[in-house]
Structure formats: structure tokens, C-alpha cells
Design a protein around this motif. Structure first.
Motif, PDB file in Angstrom:
ATOM      1  N   GLU A 285       0.841  -1.211   0.000  1.00 30.36           N
ATOM      2  CA  GLU A 285       0.000   0.000   0.000  1.00 30.36           C
ATOM      3  C   GLU A 285       0.872   1.256   0.000  1.00 30.36           C
ATOM      4  O   GLU A 285       1.697   1.450   0.893  1.00 30.36           O
ATOM      5  CB  GLU A 285      -0.889  -0.007   1.241  1.00 30.36           C
ATOM      6  CG  GLU A 285      -1.876   1.149   1.254  1.00 30.36           C
ATOM      7  CD  GLU A 285      -2.803   1.051   2.458  1.00 30.36           C
ATOM      8  OE1 GLU A 285      -3.994   0.819   2.248  1.00 30.36           O
ATOM      9  OE2 GLU A 285      -2.323   1.200   3.592  1.00 30.36           O
ATOM     10  N   SER A 310       5.538   6.183   4.630  1.00 28.03           N
ATOM     11  CA  SER A 310       5.748   4.757   4.852  1.00 28.03           C
ATOM     12  C   SER A 310       4.689   3.948   4.104  1.00 28.03           C
ATOM     13  O   SER A 310       3.614   4.451   3.775  1.00 28.03           O
ATOM     14  CB  SER A 310       5.736   4.435   6.340  1.00 28.03           C
ATOM     15  OG  SER A 310       4.556   4.915   6.921  1.00 28.03           O
ATOM     16  N   LYS A 312       2.880  -0.198   3.446  1.00 30.76           N
ATOM     17  CA  LYS A 312       2.409  -1.316   4.264  1.00 30.76           C
ATOM     18  C   LYS A 312       2.136  -2.521   3.368  1.00 30.76           C
ATOM     19  O   LYS A 312       1.452  -2.378   2.348  1.00 30.76           O
ATOM     20  CB  LYS A 312       1.103  -0.869   4.938  1.00 30.76           C
ATOM     21  CG  LYS A 312       0.670  -1.733   6.093  1.00 30.76           C
ATOM     22  CD  LYS A 312      -0.566  -1.116   6.740  1.00 30.76           C
ATOM     23  CE  LYS A 312      -1.311  -2.135   7.555  1.00 30.76           C
ATOM     24  NZ  LYS A 312      -2.608  -1.625   8.019  1.00 30.76           N
ATOM     25  N   MET A 314       0.150  -5.549   2.364  1.00 28.06           N
ATOM     26  CA  MET A 314      -1.175  -6.111   2.614  1.00 28.06           C
ATOM     27  C   MET A 314      -1.142  -7.575   2.177  1.00 28.06           C
ATOM     28  O   MET A 314      -1.165  -7.873   0.977  1.00 28.06           O
ATOM     29  CB  MET A 314      -2.234  -5.353   1.803  1.00 28.06           C
ATOM     30  CG  MET A 314      -2.189  -3.832   1.951  1.00 28.06           C
ATOM     31  SD  MET A 314      -2.432  -3.240   3.635  1.00 28.06           S
ATOM     32  CE  MET A 314      -4.181  -3.549   3.826  1.00 28.06           C
TER      33      MET A 314
END
Lengths: 319, 319
Positions: A285, A310, A312, A314
Motif C-alpha cells: 500500500e 511509509s 504497508k 497487505m
């Protein structure tokens, strides 16, 4: 359309006087001001806003350079930029460059000529030095991983993201890993390639140049990727796909050709677009809309800032 | 940045004289011209293009009103507009309105104030009469099914397209047909609803208000559509889905929920985007990029024209 000269003639005053009245300049006699206002009334004259820009030196226009407006990555950045532009009463001038330097230079030229107040460059083909030369004409903001005291930037760390994604695939048992990118020559691509080579070196894995697949931008490029892989003697068992559109195209193509995901090939997409969520594609993401909003705020700020965002991972069903 | 006043002071001449030199006006003495040019040289002054616009009355900027730039339908129109703008040395000013009237009015205001030369409205919320009032300030082009001697338009015939698609489904044996649209209140939606009601009347079929599903714009709305249908006592056996993103979302959702296409439900998408081709979705091809190119050409033409584009049913596997 009545112009300023005709107004001056009608009012029996000079062009300078008309201009002063239009700009609420104090040094105009009551009689002359009245004559000009009557002429305006009579001719239904609309103030030419370019005259206002000339006097204020501001246009409330921000230029946005992007290679393609119909690609979801740039469309989402643009959405964020447009949201903040509306909130702050700015308009956007779009430069769809298709990565042609000449078109980027046109945008820089408009900044130089004060047709726009600032310039946001979402992705560039021309040299950084060319951009830096234009900083004296107004703020320029870049969407790339540069930390500089001279120029504002909004970015994600492509080296770190790639490194972490490769480690994740390695931990899942993959040794033959390939990747798909939009263009080989971009600054992000250099960082990704460095991360890829460092990863291979760390684990003593061989480098296969055919594992790096270029010009993967749209959904329909997924089919091309699968066809390329099918030609290989040792096909990769996992792919990092730097946008979810292409990842979705690969998944659909595998379904059609009865290639099992993740058993035969694992896929990690990028951006975490809605299509990744709906198709259960593991994706990284990237907060593109928020990054677009920040690009706009940097473009209208007098401060220089470098903001890293930042990302992420998933985890879904394609790894 | 040196401004025109500072230049005048440096050169020891009036602001008017500086302005005349910048615009190559003949009535300036050789001495004064030389003094101004030296001051420009010394201060590295860049001609403010707004001064040029003020004298020519042209900006080479075209405004583009669209509700969302990140939606494939509008992104493809914009791609066509941007292509022709580049070829003709125009820049685009983007108004992302989210269908707010106030934002459309801002765009019209910019035309009135000569900040843009013409305006292309891809989809509108405000009344046609408001737009017509602004025609005296410059060309306005609409992307909707209007034949008018006053305003240029580029469009497809939504009534006819819907009628033909409904007939096609009827011939395939469907009697319970629903449809999904982006917004109920648009002018295209009125035409589609009329075609739908005329079709039902022609064949003596009942009207189910729940068969008309609103606010279907993005891929992720496909899930919403399927959930709505599952609540119905008599669900439709076929759906016209006015964009391929939503159609693709419906197909993916049906796969996940083991709903068989076309056995349990038939789907016709719109636009024939690459996703429709890859997912074998029957779709109505609308030449959006070509229509965008035509919108631009109309915006820079002094002639009024109304151009209807034809569409094509691409038969695939979802009916």
C-alpha cells in the motif's frame, strides 16, 4: 469584447488611467474614475484578469507534470493534488508529457514566464540540474526520493520497499524472483535495480536479466508478462509487479491459462488499489492520494521540506 | 524577482516605457529602449507572459471541467483532449468538480475573465442556461447529446445505445433486466431511463425501481451491486452496467460468490476498456479518446458543430 484601449477612448482618458481604475490604484481623480466606471458600465467590460496577474505577480495556477493522466498511479496522485488545490482556491495546469523532455521544458518555461506560480513534477525525464536551474523562478516540487535543501520532495523509499518485499518472498521460500516495472530508466527503477542486485548478492543468487520486465504499465500488459515467462527455461517462481493494474492483468491471464497462483507463481502488486483488494492480490500500500495532497501543500509553501511516506504490505492470497 | 516598477527605476524611465519595450511597441526613443534593455540584462528580468496575454487577449489555455480525473471514463476523454492540446501548443487547466455547481461556476468565471481561451465541459451539474449565458465570453464545448446552433457538442446517443442493448438482451430471452449508472440526475441518465421505460412499455414488462442501481462508478461498486441483487425477491437476469470498471467488479464478485455468468446473470459493460477485453466481458465500445480529441478541436474552432459518434457492441462471454 471591449478592450482597455477602447475603454480609454470612450472615457476620454489615458490607458494608464483605465488600468489604475481597474486595479483600484489611488492616484486617479474622482472625475476620471467616474468617466472610466461609466464607460465600463456602458460597454459591459469584463476586467481582464491577466491585468490583475500582471500587477500582483500571482496567477493562482499550479502546473502539474505527469507522463500519463489515464494511469491509476498518476490519477491517484492527481486526485490528491486536485483536492488540496480546490480547498486552497488554486487551479491546475496539466502537462501530460509521455516522458518527452521537450514537454517538461515547456512546463519549466511557463514557470519562468510567470504563467504558473509553482510546478509539481510527478515523474520526470529531464535532468535534475535542468530543474534546479529553474528554482529561482518559483517553487518546484518533486515526487521522488531526493533529500535536498534546495528542493521540496514527497516520496517513498523504493530501495527499502523492494528490499523488504524481496526478503519477504525469500522467507516464503522463493529463490527465482523477477520484477515488472513501468520504465527501466526512471530514478525509482535505478533504486529498485540496486535493491534487487544487493539482494541477489546477499544470498548468492544468480542474476537473470530476463527476470526484469520493462514497460509494464496497464492491465493488458499482464498477458505480455505471462507470455514472456512461458518462454523462459527457468521461469521465476515469484514476481514483484510495481503496479496493481498489471498485477491484476497477470492474475486474470493466469486464471485463463490455468496457471495456479500462488502454487506456480506468486505475485506482489503495488499501490493497494481497490482492484487488488477485490481480487485478493497481496499488495504494497502506497498512500498516493495523501502524497498528492502533500505535493500541493509543498508547492504553495515558501519552506523547503522532504517528506518520506511509509508503506504497508497487505498480505492476501497471491503469495 | 525584478518587477516592472523596479526595472523602470533602474532604467530611469516610466513604467509605461518599460511596458512598451517589453511588447515591442514602436513609440520609444532609441536611448530609452537601450536603457530598459540594459536594466533587463542587468537584472536578468524574465518577461511576464501575463503582460503578453494582456496585449494579445489569448492565453493558449483551455479549461477542462470533469467530475473525477481518476475515473477511467473521464481519464480517457482527458487523454484525447491532452493529446490534441499538445499537438496544437495549448495547455489545459483542470477543474475537478465532483459535480459541485460552485466549481463549474469558477470555470465559467475564468472564461469570463479571459484566463482561459475556451472551456470543455465533460459532464456538468449546473443548468444549461447558465452555460449558455457564458457563450459570449468564449467557446464552450459540451460532451453531451445536444444538437444546438449555439454550442458545439461531441456525444453518443445514449437513448439509442440503451434501446439497442435492451433489445439485444430481450432477443437473448431476458425479461428481468436492470441497469447500473454513475448518477441518477445526469442528462445521460434521463435519456437512459426514457429508453428503459419505452422498452418496458413496448413489451408490456413491469417496472421495478430497485432494478435501477445508482452511484456505480468504481470497480469496488461491483460488490455493492451483487449484494443489492441478492436481497431482491425477483432479481434481474441481466444487467446493463454503464462502465466496464463496475462490470469487472461484478464479474469478480460473482466468481468469488460462485454465481455463474451468464447462466445466473448476464452482464453488458460500457466503453470496451482493456479490462473488458481481458475478462471477456461483453461491452459497448465508446471511442472516448477520439471523442476527447474532437472536443479539443471544437474548443479552438470558431465554428459550431454537433458531432455524434457511433458505438459498437463487442460480443464476448458474459451474455
Amino acid at each position: 469584447m471591449t478592450n482597455i484601449k477602447e475603454l480609454a477612448k470612450m472615457a476620454g482618458v489615458s490607458v494608464t488611467t483605465v488600468s489604475r481604475v481597474l486595479n483600484n490604484h489611488p492616484y486617479v481623480s474622482i472625475e476620471k474614475r467616474k468617466a472610466v466606471l461609466e464607460a465600463i458600465e456602458k460597454s459591459n467590460y469584463q476586467k481582464n484578469i491577466n491585468a490583475v496577474h500582471l500587477s500582483t505577480g500571482r496567477t493562482q495556477l499550479i502546473g502539474v507534470v505527469l507522463p500519463f493522466s489515464d494511469h491509476p498511479y498518476f490519477a491517484l496522485l492527481l486526485k490528491g493534488i486536485a483536492k488540496k488545490a480546490l480547498e486552497n482556491n488554486y487551479k491546475l495546469v496539466l502537462f501530460q508529457t509521455e516522458y518527452l523532455e521537450s514537454r517538461e521544458l515547456e512546463a519549466l518555461q511557463m514557470l519562468k514566464q510567470k504563467q504558473i506560480d509553482s510546478l509539481i513534477i510527478c515523474s520526470r525525464a529531464c535532468d535534475l540540474s535542468v530543474i534546479e536551474e529553474h528554482l529561482l523562478f518559483g517553487p518546484i516540487v518533486l515526487c521522488e526520493n531526493i533529500k535536498s535543501e534546495k528542493i521540496s520532495t514527497t516520496f517513498v523509499n523504493h530501495y527499502k520497499i523492494f528490499q523488504e518485499a524481496l526478503e519477504y518472498l525469500y522467507q516464503k521460500g522463493h529463490r527465482e524472483i523477477g520484477y515488472c516495472i513501468g520504465r527501466l530508466t526512471g530514478t525509482s527503477s535505478y533504486k529498485r535495480e540496486r535493491a534487487y542486485r544487493d539482494f541477489l548478492e546477499k544470498y548468492g543468487l544468480p542474476y537473470h536479466s530476463e527476470y526484469i520486465m520493462d514497460k509494464c504499465l496497464y492491465f493488458e500488459d499482464g498477458e505480455k508478462v505471462i507470455n514472456q515467462i512461458k518462454q523462459m527455461d527457468t521461469p521465476p517462481t515469484a514476481l514483484l509487479v510495481t503496479n496493481d493494474q498489471v498485477a491484476a492483468g497477470i492474475v486474470i491471464c493466469c486464471q485463463k491459462q490455468h496457471i495456479s497462483i500462488p502454487d506456480e507463481i506468486s505475485i506482489i502488486g503495488f499501490d493497494n488499489e481497490p482492484i487488488a483488494k477485490m481480487m485478493n492480490i497481496t499488495s504494497i500500500e502506497i498512500p498516493l492520494v495523501e502524497m498528492g495532497m502533500n505535493l500541493f501543500l509543498q508547492a504553495v509553501s515558501s519552506d523547503i521540506s522532504n517528506k518520506e511516506w511509509s508503506v504497508k504490505l497487505m498480505e492476501r492470497e497471491t503469495v
